[in-house]
Design an enzyme around this catalytic site. Structure first.
Site, PDB file in Angstrom:
ATOM      1  N   ARG A  42       0.844  -1.196   0.000  1.00 53.23           N
ATOM      2  CA  ARG A  42       0.000   0.000   0.000  1.00 53.23           C
ATOM      3  C   ARG A  42       0.877   1.242   0.000  1.00 53.23           C
ATOM      4  NH1 ARG A  42      -4.661  -1.686   4.459  1.00 53.23           N
ATOM      5  NH2 ARG A  42      -5.418  -3.495   3.322  1.00 53.23           N
ATOM      6  N   SER A  96      -8.076  -1.197   0.988  1.00 53.91           N
ATOM      7  CA  SER A  96      -9.068  -1.532   2.011  1.00 53.91           C
ATOM      8  C   SER A  96      -9.808  -0.313   2.534  1.00 53.91           C
ATOM      9  CB  SER A  96      -8.402  -2.306   3.152  1.00 53.91           C
ATOM     10  OG  SER A  96      -9.365  -2.792   4.063  1.00 53.91           O
ATOM     11  N   HIS A  97      -9.644  -0.011   3.812  1.00 58.82           N
ATOM     12  CA  HIS A  97     -10.399   1.056   4.472  1.00 58.82           C
ATOM     13  C   HIS A  97      -9.714   2.407   4.352  1.00 58.82           C
ATOM     14  CE1 HIS A  97      -7.410  -0.679   7.060  1.00 58.82           C
ATOM     15  NE2 HIS A  97      -7.413   0.401   7.816  1.00 58.82           N
ATOM     16  N   ASP A 113     -16.537  -1.472   4.371  1.00 57.97           N
ATOM     17  CA  ASP A 113     -15.419  -0.590   4.040  1.00 57.97           C
ATOM     18  C   ASP A 113     -15.116  -0.573   2.550  1.00 57.97           C
ATOM     19  OD1 ASP A 113     -14.400  -3.186   3.926  1.00 57.97           O
ATOM     20  OD2 ASP A 113     -12.378  -2.528   4.460  1.00 57.97           O
ATOM     21  N   ASP A 115     -14.522  -6.067   3.048  1.00 57.68           N
ATOM     22  CA  ASP A 115     -14.193  -7.167   3.948  1.00 57.68           C
ATOM     23  C   ASP A 115     -14.394  -6.835   5.423  1.00 57.68           C
ATOM     24  OD1 ASP A 115     -12.024  -5.487   4.307  1.00 57.68           O
ATOM     25  OD2 ASP A 115     -10.502  -6.982   3.794  1.00 57.68           O
ATOM     26  N   ARG A 116     -14.710  -5.585   5.736  1.00 59.09           N
ATOM     27  CA  ARG A 116     -14.942  -5.203   7.130  1.00 59.09           C
ATOM     28  C   ARG A 116     -16.402  -4.849   7.351  1.00 59.09           C
ATOM     29  NH1 ARG A 116      -9.626  -2.462   9.630  1.00 59.09           N
ATOM     30  NH2 ARG A 116      -8.086  -3.364   8.219  1.00 59.09           N
TER      31      ARG A 116
END
Length: 543
Positions: free
Chosen positions: A22, A113-114, A277, A281-282
């Protein structure tokens, strides 16, 4: 097919974290940077010639560009087929399912992701293996080693593929199949949960609201919650994925999903609220008048999973990341099933799931899932909650209070100190770790230290050992502190401090969380001297 070999020099900062590489978008836009990392992944794999590769992402800025690059590089390196989510969209759990269902060799998931998205915000690339789960540490170590010596990448020359048209196309001698990103995943959910019971619950007036945060789960929520279950479309918010997530931070916590929290705390709140998110996945779970912590959610879902058709035979075991509270441990003990404590990172659950050693897994960072895929799964958690509510016919708050009365309440909170100086953060951890052996028996405010260690994980399946996974301090009476440096940020370091205290007495289970944890919070500052090392007077985020 014309294949070009492009000479490059290694980039020194391509070490994958717990969920891939990332960085900020401008870093990935550095000439050769993205290609170097993807080629390093391919160079670290064996036996993929002619095999299938899944590619998809969360729709954030730069997603489409990297997908086109990845398709050309997959063709040049010898993959026989690429499956891509329509529009470049695939939630992380849907990608995991597609890898498993199609028998793919692996997959590239393009997401941070988030983390926020946009031209100057975050981007990420993660490789998942054939079981649908994140690459294990051995492979990510090999990928990182390869990034240090990479001197070229291979790329095929053909026009961009139309990502918005489903169907199978030929590109550079390789089959490219653009697939509906939602259908297969939605069908899988129907095999796990009682959709008739949930439809009946909602038709009877039970109100459900969902905030997709302008991220990847919008289309999934619209199809599953809206079309298949009958949730009012007006209660599904921010359902269109946007490259910058509407300028918001797509992290389903009480800071970035405050609008949902405020809605659920109102007198006229819906009965059930949830959010997911950036990559799906959250999860955030809130009932009318009650927020359910991820640690509690894992425990309650595990205790009630047998109410859903896919889990009616019971659980093989439960697994949680080390920083996650011990609430699920008490459920495992009552059920008589294995309980596994792993390092942070879903990759560590993969071996346990593949070996049939556990059924449900969870992390305190709002990730919950089961053996249906090899990733955490936000909508799966939402649907299991709805299935439980439909069968038990109780309110959220009653189900949670019943659980606390039976198992005790574990007060739990995480304090994040974001974007702090990396050197100072490392000094804090080193200083704290250096004193762990002398902590037993020390009085810290009203608490007495029982033991302390640096968590080492011994994988019960393959025998691998993972060191330096976080510092744990246990106190007499069941309180605990955990200190970790996070691997999911892109700027500086993030110090995460986890606090918990178990309260078995139902008459003491209605305290405000931070007040209940005050002695543990005080101990964290005393032992780690957070203010001294970070220069911060308070956490950036409290969850």
């Amino acid at each position: 097919m014309m294949i070009r070999t492009v000479k490059i020099s290694p980039f020194p900062d391509q070490k994958p974290g717990t969920s891939g590489l990332r960085k900020k978008v401008p870093v990935f836009q550095t000439p050769g940077y993205t290609e170097a990392f993807i080629q390093s992944i391919f160079d670290s794999l064996d036996g993929f010639k002619g095999e299938t590769l899944v590619i998809g992402g969360d729709g954030r800025y730069y997603n489409r560009h990297v997908i086109q690059t990845a398709i050309r590089m997959a063709a040049a390196n010898g993959f026989g087929r690429v499956l891509v989510g329509q529009g470049g969209i695939l939630s992380t759990p849907a990608a995991s399912h597609l890898i498993r269902k199609s028998g793919a060799f692996g997959g590239l998931i393009l997401s941070a992701s988030h983390n926020p998205g946009g031209p100057t915000e975050d981007f990420g690339i993660k490789y998942n293996i054939s079981n649908g789960g994140p690459a294990p540490e051995k492979l990510t170590d090999e990928i990182f080693a390869r990034t240090g010596e990479i001197d070229r990448y291979l790329i095929a020359g053909f026009d961009d593929v139309n990502l918005d048209q489903t169907g199978t196309f030929e590109a550079g001698g390789m089959a490219v199949e653009i697939v509906d990103p939602v259908a297969d995943y939605a069908d899988l959910m129907e095999t796990l949960f009682d959709f008739d019971a949930m439809r009946s619950l909602i038709a009877g007036g039970f109100k459900v609201t969902f905030d997709a945060m302008h991220a990847v789960t919008g289309p999934y929520a619209s199809e599953i919650l809206g079309r298949r279950l009958g949730v009012d479309s007006k209660l599904i918010y921010n359902a269109t994925p946007l490259e910058d997530f509407g300028g918001h931070h797509p992290d389903p916590n009480l800071v970035h999903a405050k609008a949902l929290f405020d809605r659920m705390m109102a007198d006229d709140a819906p009965d059930f609220g949830a959010a997911s998110d950036g990559d799906g996945d959250r999860n955030l779970i809130i009932g009318k008048g009650i927020f359910v912590t991820p640690s509690d959610s894992l425990a309650i879902l595990a205790a009630n999973a047998h109410l859903a058709p896919g889990y009616k035979g019971g659980l093989k075991g439960i697994a949680r990341s080390m920083p996650t509270s011990g609430a699920a441990d008490r459920v495992a003990e009552k059920l008589g099933v294995e309980m596994h404590e792993t390092p942070t990172g879903w990759k560590f659950f993969g071996n346990l799931l593949d070996a049939g050693r556990c059924t449900i897994c969870g992390e305190e960072s709002a990730g919950t899932g089961s053996d249906h895929v090899r990733e955490k799964d936000g909508l799966w958690a939402v649907l299991l909650w709805l299935n439980i509510l439909a069968v038990r016919k109780q309110s959220m708050i009653d189900i949670v209070r019943d659980h606390w009365a039976q198992f005790g309440r574990t007060y739990y909170s995480r304090h994040d100190y974001e974007a702090i100086d990396t050197g100072r953060a490392n000094q804090l951890i080193q200083a704290l770790e250096g004193g762990l052996s002398n902590l037993a028996g020390r009085q810290v405010g009203s608490l007495t230290t029982e033991r302390a260690d640096s968590f080492i994980y011994h994988d019960p399946v393959d025998g691998s050992v993972s060191h330096n996974q976080g510092l744990r301090i246990f106190f007499e009476g069941g309180s605990r502190l955990v200190f970790r440096l996070s691997g999911t940020g892109t700027s500086g370091a993030t110090l995460r401090v986890y606090m918990e205290r178990h309260e078995p007495d139902p008459s003491l289970q209605d305290q405000e969380t931070q007040a209940a944890l005050a002695p543990v919070i005080e101990a964290a500052e005393t032992l780690a001297e957070i203010g001294k090392w970070t220069g911060r007077e308070a956490p950036t985020v409290i969850t």
